[in-house]
Motif scaffolding. Structure first.
Motif, PDB file in Angstrom:
ATOM      1  N   SER A   1       2.208   5.705  -7.334  1.00  0.00           N
ATOM      2  CA  SER A   1       1.353   7.267  -7.426  1.00  0.00           C
ATOM      3  C   SER A   1       1.620   8.938  -7.668  1.00  0.00           C
ATOM      4  O   SER A   1       1.290   9.858  -8.572  1.00  0.00           O
TER       5      SER A   1
ATOM      6  N   ASP B   1       2.827   1.614  -3.392  1.00  0.00           N
ATOM      7  CA  ASP B   1       1.008   1.854  -4.144  1.00  0.00           C
ATOM      8  C   ASP B   1       1.070   3.942  -4.434  1.00  0.00           C
ATOM      9  O   ASP B   1       1.359   4.288  -5.123  1.00  0.00           O
TER      10      ASP B   1
ATOM     11  N   MET C   1       0.383  -1.152   0.238  1.00  0.00           N
ATOM     12  CA  MET C   1      -0.039  -0.050   0.255  1.00  0.00           C
ATOM     13  C   MET C   1       0.832   1.234  -0.633  1.00  0.00           C
ATOM     14  O   MET C   1       0.774   2.244  -0.493  1.00  0.00           O
TER      15      MET C   1
ATOM     16  N   ARG D   1      -4.060  -6.032 -17.774  1.00  0.00           N
ATOM     17  CA  ARG D   1      -2.298  -6.476 -16.783  1.00  0.00           C
ATOM     18  C   ARG D   1      -1.575  -6.899 -17.650  1.00  0.00           C
ATOM     19  O   ARG D   1      -0.523  -6.299 -17.855  1.00  0.00           O
TER      20      ARG D   1
ATOM     21  N   TYR E   1       2.325   0.511 -13.512  1.00  0.00           N
ATOM     22  CA  TYR E   1       1.219   0.713 -12.267  1.00  0.00           C
ATOM     23  C   TYR E   1       0.165   0.330 -12.475  1.00  0.00           C
ATOM     24  O   TYR E   1      -0.400  -0.556 -12.396  1.00  0.00           O
TER      25      TYR E   1
ATOM     26  N   TYR F   1      -1.944  -1.727 -10.317  1.00  0.00           N
ATOM     27  CA  TYR F   1      -2.788  -1.348 -10.329  1.00  0.00           C
ATOM     28  C   TYR F   1      -3.811  -1.320 -11.376  1.00  0.00           C
ATOM     29  O   TYR F   1      -3.936  -0.354 -11.237  1.00  0.00           O
TER      30      TYR F   1
END
Length: 161
Positions: free
Chosen positions: A8, A4, A1, A95, A151, A155
């Motif tokens: 971002s 991520d 997390m 993906r 990315y 995700y």
């Protein structure tokens, strides 16, 4: 997390810089081409460097904007088959496609670096710059696009119905 969130944040900063570069290079292109038209048709003269500067601005506008289109999902795609798949296979396929596209962008990145190195000694005709300058936006755009595609591979966005 945490990764991520960090990933971002890095992408958001790169996107902000890309937007500024795209707007600047597009503005340069419009100004230079407009000035060249005025010079040719009003003053019967021209700037020697206008062609090279406008081409460089065009290349920068296009290649720096590619990752922004990837982020927004605005690039052209054909999803006639994919849109009929259930959510899980659609996400898996997205993906996989993003990962394949990332590999291709890495190839573009690496090949552009090699080509820039090979052409480094060549000079542009009207301005004293290396002709490799045309590959800089390609290198930057490919690296930035690779980050977005990785990315999206890690995700993925929620699939649309």
């Amino acid at each position: 997390m945490v990764f991520d969130h960090l990933f971002s944040k890095i992408l958001a900063g790169a996107d902000w810089c890309a937007r500024i570069l795209v707007m600047t290079s597009a503005a340069i292109m419009v100004i230079v081409v407009s000035a060249q038209v005025v010079m040719r048709y009003v003053f019967n003269s021209s700037f020697d460097w206008a062609d090279e500067i406008s081409r460089l601005a065009f290349v920068a506008t296009i290649f720096i904007a590619i990752p922004l289109g990837i982020r927004e999902g605005t690039h052209v795609s054909i999803d006639m088959l994919v849109s009929r798949l259930p959510a899980m296979p659609r996400r898996t396929l997205a993906r996989l496609m993003n990962l394949i596209a990332a590999v291709l962008m890495i190839i573009v990145f690496w090949t552009s670096i090699i080509t820039a190195q090979v052409t480094w000694s060549e000079r542009l005709g009207t301005i004293d710059l290396t002709s490799s300058v045309f590959f800089f936006p390609i290198i930057i755009g490919a690296a930035h696009a690779t980050l977005h595609l990785l990315y999206l591979s890690l995700y993925p966005a929620e699939p649309s119905p």
